[in-house]
Motif scaffolding. Sequence first.
Motif, PDB file in Angstrom:
ATOM      1  N   SER A 139       0.816  -1.223   0.000  1.00 44.88           N
ATOM      2  CA  SER A 139       0.000   0.000   0.000  1.00 44.88           C
ATOM      3  C   SER A 139       0.848   1.271   0.000  1.00 44.88           C
ATOM      4  O   SER A 139       0.313   2.374  -0.158  1.00 44.88           O
ATOM      5  N   GLN A 140       2.168   1.122   0.141  1.00 46.03           N
ATOM      6  CA  GLN A 140       3.010   2.320   0.174  1.00 46.03           C
ATOM      7  C   GLN A 140       3.002   3.013  -1.187  1.00 46.03           C
ATOM      8  O   GLN A 140       3.148   2.376  -2.225  1.00 46.03           O
ATOM      9  N   ASN A 141       2.803   4.318  -1.159  1.00 51.75           N
ATOM     10  CA  ASN A 141       2.834   5.161  -2.356  1.00 51.75           C
ATOM     11  C   ASN A 141       1.885   4.738  -3.462  1.00 51.75           C
ATOM     12  O   ASN A 141       2.216   4.860  -4.651  1.00 51.75           O
ATOM     13  N   THR A 142       0.730   4.210  -3.103  1.00 49.44           N
ATOM     14  CA  THR A 142      -0.244   3.904  -4.147  1.00 49.44           C
ATOM     15  C   THR A 142      -1.645   3.939  -3.544  1.00 49.44           C
ATOM     16  O   THR A 142      -1.813   4.140  -2.348  1.00 49.44           O
ATOM     17  N   ASN A 143      -2.655   3.761  -4.419  1.00 46.46           N
ATOM     18  CA  ASN A 143      -4.025   3.772  -3.900  1.00 46.46           C
ATOM     19  C   ASN A 143      -4.492   2.334  -3.617  1.00 46.46           C
ATOM     20  O   ASN A 143      -3.816   1.363  -3.957  1.00 46.46           O
ATOM     21  N   ASP A 144      -5.643   2.230  -2.981  1.00 45.09           N
ATOM     22  CA  ASP A 144      -6.132   0.912  -2.563  1.00 45.09           C
ATOM     23  C   ASP A 144      -6.341  -0.024  -3.753  1.00 45.09           C
ATOM     24  O   ASP A 144      -6.085  -1.221  -3.663  1.00 45.09           O
TER      25      ASP A 144
ATOM     26  N   ASN B 152      -4.797  -0.156  -6.790  1.00 44.95           N
ATOM     27  CA  ASN B 152      -3.547  -0.723  -7.313  1.00 44.95           C
ATOM     28  C   ASN B 152      -2.911  -1.689  -6.315  1.00 44.95           C
ATOM     29  O   ASN B 152      -2.324  -2.703  -6.704  1.00 44.95           O
ATOM     30  N   ARG B 153      -3.023  -1.355  -5.042  1.00 42.92           N
ATOM     31  CA  ARG B 153      -2.520  -2.270  -4.010  1.00 42.92           C
ATOM     32  C   ARG B 153      -3.211  -3.623  -4.122  1.00 42.92           C
ATOM     33  O   ARG B 153      -2.574  -4.674  -4.087  1.00 42.92           O
TER      34      ARG B 153
ATOM     35  N   GLY C 128       1.287  -2.372  -8.642  1.00 42.80           N
ATOM     36  CA  GLY C 128       1.198  -1.595  -7.398  1.00 42.80           C
ATOM     37  C   GLY C 128       2.216  -0.466  -7.300  1.00 42.80           C
ATOM     38  O   GLY C 128       2.194   0.302  -6.337  1.00 42.80           O
ATOM     39  N   GLY C 129       3.097  -0.339  -8.325  1.00 43.30           N
ATOM     40  CA  GLY C 129       4.072   0.758  -8.300  1.00 43.30           C
ATOM     41  C   GLY C 129       5.289   0.446  -7.433  1.00 43.30           C
ATOM     42  O   GLY C 129       5.236  -0.415  -6.551  1.00 43.30           O
TER      43      GLY C 129
ATOM     44  N   SER D  74       7.699  -1.355  -7.710  1.00 47.37           N
ATOM     45  CA  SER D  74       7.730  -2.796  -7.441  1.00 47.37           C
ATOM     46  C   SER D  74       9.131  -3.301  -7.132  1.00 47.37           C
ATOM     47  O   SER D  74       9.292  -4.300  -6.435  1.00 47.37           O
TER      48      SER D  74
ATOM     49  N   LYS E 165       9.436  -2.575  -3.394  1.00 48.19           N
ATOM     50  CA  LYS E 165       8.483  -3.372  -2.601  1.00 48.19           C
ATOM     51  C   LYS E 165       8.815  -4.860  -2.633  1.00 48.19           C
ATOM     52  O   LYS E 165       8.644  -5.563  -1.640  1.00 48.19           O
TER      53      LYS E 165
END
Length: 214
Positions: free
Chosen positions: A33-38, A40-41, A73-74, A76, A79
């Motif tokens: 969930s870091q640096n993205t919206n729900d 995409n998470r 999720g960005g 990546s 993460k």
Amino acid sequence: MRAIRDRLRAYYGRPRNEPHHAPLDELVLTVLSQNTNDRNRDVAYTRLRARFPDWESVARAPVQEIEEAIRPGGISKVKSRRIKSMLGAIAEDAGTLDLAALATAPRDDAIAFLERLPGVGRKTAACVLLFSFDRPELPVDTHVYRVSSRLGLIRPKASFLVAHETLRAIVDPDDVYEVHVNMLRHGRRICTARNPQCESCPLLDLCPYGQAHV
Ligand code: SF4
């Protein structure tokens, strides 16, 4: 605190916790969930679960495979490394990836174990214990912090750690989940950061900040 709880309950309802007993899922979701919206998470999480049959397989997988699975999720690259190092640290510290023992471990031991994991602070540790096992830890995010601060429940400029301990001390253990969720709702809908709607707030007569600003 009870008066605030009751007002929020009357306004937003009484949410009930349904502990999912999946602490690893909670930890991995926090990283995703870091640096993205729900949305995409959730896409990244679903792809990760579809690609690997269990968390042991994720722990053994090359980091590039994890990265590929969670790409929507960005960030990546970052993460995937975090997830792999977190799973590795759990296996090394606990000797297993089964964290069911957190349900009954002494509170300080459970918090200390979680906070030793890379990238895990008090808020994440509290989320794991509350949402997985219904243990009375109140996660303090930016909304809970702002609402509590304006209501005078925590001292001005308290650290998040102090805020966590203060709220934990003044909220009845049975109400922790409810208070967490309803303060979050209140912070998103009415007691917003830039434009709090104090005139229509159900807590106005209990709130020093609101009293001073209407
Ligand atoms: Fe927030 Fe204003 Fe309500 Fe106080 S009165 S809780 S500052 S919206």
